[in-house]
Enzyme design. Structure first.
Site, PDB file in Angstrom:
ATOM      1  N   ASP A   1      52.058  46.695  12.857  1.00 45.26           N
ATOM      2  CA  ASP A   1      51.741  45.360  12.829  1.00 45.26           C
ATOM      3  C   ASP A   1      50.994  45.241  11.530  1.00 45.26           C
ATOM      4  O   ASP A   1      51.549  44.786  10.519  1.00 45.26           O
ATOM      5  CB  ASP A   1      51.258  44.844  14.114  1.00 45.26           C
ATOM      6  CG  ASP A   1      50.681  43.504  14.171  1.00 45.26           C
ATOM      7  OD1 ASP A   1      51.331  42.652  13.210  1.00 45.26           O
ATOM      8  OD2 ASP A   1      49.969  43.194  15.090  1.00 45.26           O
TER       9      ASP A   1
ATOM     10  N   ARG B   1      48.852  47.509  10.583  1.00 45.61           N
ATOM     11  CA  ARG B   1      48.954  48.894   9.846  1.00 45.61           C
ATOM     12  C   ARG B   1      47.801  49.526  10.109  1.00 45.61           C
ATOM     13  O   ARG B   1      47.165  50.697   9.530  1.00 45.61           O
ATOM     14  CB  ARG B   1      49.495  48.809   8.642  1.00 45.61           C
ATOM     15  CG  ARG B   1      49.869  49.831   7.862  1.00 45.61           C
ATOM     16  CD  ARG B   1      50.538  50.002   6.600  1.00 45.61           C
ATOM     17  NE  ARG B   1      52.063  49.588   6.885  1.00 45.61           N
ATOM     18  CZ  ARG B   1      52.815  49.092   5.756  1.00 45.61           C
ATOM     19  NH1 ARG B   1      52.337  49.094   4.610  1.00 45.61           N
ATOM     20  NH2 ARG B   1      53.986  48.682   6.231  1.00 45.61           N
TER      21      ARG B   1
HETATM   22  P1  5GP Z   1      48.537  47.692  14.091  1.00 45.10           P
HETATM   23  O1  5GP Z   1      48.092  46.257  14.052  1.00 45.10           O
HETATM   24  O2  5GP Z   1      47.104  48.531  14.099  1.00 45.10           O
HETATM   25  O3  5GP Z   1      49.562  47.876  13.530  1.00 45.10           O
HETATM   26  O4  5GP Z   1      49.101  47.924  15.802  1.00 45.10           O
HETATM   27  C1  5GP Z   1      48.150  48.091  16.848  1.00 45.10           C
HETATM   28  C2  5GP Z   1      48.957  48.076  17.993  1.00 45.10           C
HETATM   29  O5  5GP Z   1      49.041  46.887  18.446  1.00 45.10           O
HETATM   30  C3  5GP Z   1      50.377  48.885  18.293  1.00 45.10           C
HETATM   31  O6  5GP Z   1      50.415  50.095  18.245  1.00 45.10           O
HETATM   32  C4  5GP Z   1      50.736  47.952  19.474  1.00 45.10           C
HETATM   33  O7  5GP Z   1      50.241  48.798  20.524  1.00 45.10           O
HETATM   34  C5  5GP Z   1      50.113  46.669  19.677  1.00 45.10           C
HETATM   35  N1  5GP Z   1      50.962  45.639  19.121  1.00 45.10           N
HETATM   36  C6  5GP Z   1      50.826  44.849  17.528  1.00 45.10           C
HETATM   37  N2  5GP Z   1      52.193  44.175  17.821  1.00 45.10           N
HETATM   38  C7  5GP Z   1      52.690  44.202  18.638  1.00 45.10           C
HETATM   39  C8  5GP Z   1      53.864  43.640  19.399  1.00 45.10           C
HETATM   40  O8  5GP Z   1      54.355  42.779  18.698  1.00 45.10           O
HETATM   41  N3  5GP Z   1      54.364  44.062  20.714  1.00 45.10           N
HETATM   42  C9  5GP Z   1      53.508  44.929  21.341  1.00 45.10           C
HETATM   43  N4  5GP Z   1      53.866  45.226  22.381  1.00 45.10           N
HETATM   44  N5  5GP Z   1      52.509  45.688  20.855  1.00 45.10           N
HETATM   45  C10 5GP Z   1      52.199  45.052  19.674  1.00 45.10           C
END
Ligand code: 5GP
Length: 211
Positions: free
Chosen positions: A122, A124
């Site tokens: 998302d 990252r």
């Molecule tokens: P990041 O923002 O660090 O890339 O993502 C962090 C975490 O947020 C992901 O591993 C996931 O658990 C949660 N997350 C982010 N976007 C989504 C989404 O669209 N759906 C779900 N279920 N979790 C999400």
């Protein structure tokens, strides 16, 4: 309102299945590190499709990372009880790290090909943290044993959101050893393992596919 995408267990299975040949061909992982909780089920499914005759299953290690959440969760739809849309935090907390005692000859990761698995990229932030911290562990181990063998990290996610990222990945990973089974917009993805009512979840997915 945030648009939601419903992903079923079957979808997850098929995304792993179709990605496995590319992963085998390009990354040839010797170890998977699943980021929990979303990376666990994809990693397990992938393991079956990465198995080659005559070779043992690729071991899976788990790390737990959670983006610190300052704000209360909100719902994507008022009429929908499940599938909360969570507010992204900014700070990653480790809830679990590698269990070196069960890694055997993989214990120092030096010179190994390691596939990091998560469900979604998302902002990252999480992937950046995972790669940076794992690379730190590798550098420490390398210094300790005096080896110059290279560790290659690769990344597999089910979904990458096409958006401005807060986290950054090393160029060699991003442009050579990064695979997202699907690229989507900045939508909220509802994964089956989070569903309170899995039948309703599957129905939502089916309805969306007909729309
Ligand atoms: P990041 O923002 O660090 O890339 O993502 C962090 C975490 O947020 C992901 O591993 C996931 O658990 C949660 N997350 C982010 N976007 C989504 C989404 O669209 N759906 C779900 N279920 N979790 C999400």
């Amino acid at each position: 309102m945030v648009r939601k995408i419903y992903v079923t267990y079957n979808d997850v299975h098929k995304l792993c299945q179709e990605s496995a040949p590319h992963i085998l061909d390009k990354f040839k992982p010797q170890l998977m590190i699943a980021i929990g909780g979303g990376g666990f089920i994809p990693a397990r499914i992938l393991r079956s499709f990465l198995k080659t005759p005559g070779s043992p299953n690729i071991p899976i290690q788990a790390i737990g990372l959670s983006l610190y959440e300052k704000l209360p969760s909100k719902r994507a739809n008022d009429n929908d009880d499940d599938d909360m849309v969570e507010e992204a935090g900014t700070q990653v907390t480790r809830t679990q790290w590698l269990d070196m005692s069960t890694l055997g000859e993989m214990s120092n990761l030096v010179g190994k090909r390691v596939l990091i698995v998560d469900e979604v990229d998302d902002t990252r932030t999480t992937l950046e943290y995972a790669v940076r911290e794992l690379q730190k562990d590798v550098e420490e181990a390398r210094a300790k044993i005096g080896s110059d063998a290279k560790t290659e990290f690769s990344i597999f996610v089910l979904h990458n959101k096409d958006k401005q990222k807060k986290g950054h990945l090393p160029d060699d990973i991003l442009h050579g050893r990064y695979l997202a089974a699907r690229t989507v917009g900045d939508e909220w993805i509802c994964y089956p393992w989070e569903a309170g009512d899995i039948d309703q979840h599957d129905k939502n997915a089916e309805d969306a596919s007909k729309a």
